[in-house]
Design a protein around this motif. Structure first.
Motif: not given
Length: 109
Positions: A7-8, A18-20, A97-102
């Motif tokens: 997501r972006l 905002a999350e896409y 973002v692929v992984d929430d940890r980033s």
């Protein structure tokens, strides 16, 4: 189990986010109301860039924008995206973002 959808995440100037989800193979990023990822900022072109999913990889392609597209500070024409990359469209700062940890408190877009 399916891999997480990338997501972006756009941190707006007013403090909102905002999350896409990048859940299609091709997504248009721009200021135009018809853009898949609408970034309503004056320095963002109507059709600023495109995000493409090719297999399991994501690529950012600038569409000849007036105010450029940057990844981690560098102006790009096309760039493979990695988890945690900062994408800048005009003055709008986003995080791929692929992984929430980033997304940590110090790296929030």
């Amino acid at each position: 189990m399916a891999p997480p959808v990338a997501r972006l995440v756009w941190a707006k100037g007013n403090g909102d986010r905002a999350e896409y989800p990048l859940d299609r193979d091709v997504l248009l990023v721009g200021r135009d109301a018809s853009a898949d990822i609408r970034i309503d900022e004056p320095l963002v072109s109507r059709a600023h860039a495109r995000i493409e999913r090719r297999g399991g990889l994501y690529f950012l392609i600038d569409l000849g924008s007036t105010n450029y597209t940057r990844v981690n500070g560098a102006v790009v024409a096309e760039q493979e995206l990695k988890d945690g990359d900062e994408l800048v469209f005009g003055r709008a700062r986003c995080r791929f973002v692929v992984d929430d940890r980033s997304i940590t408190p110090e790296s929030k877009p």
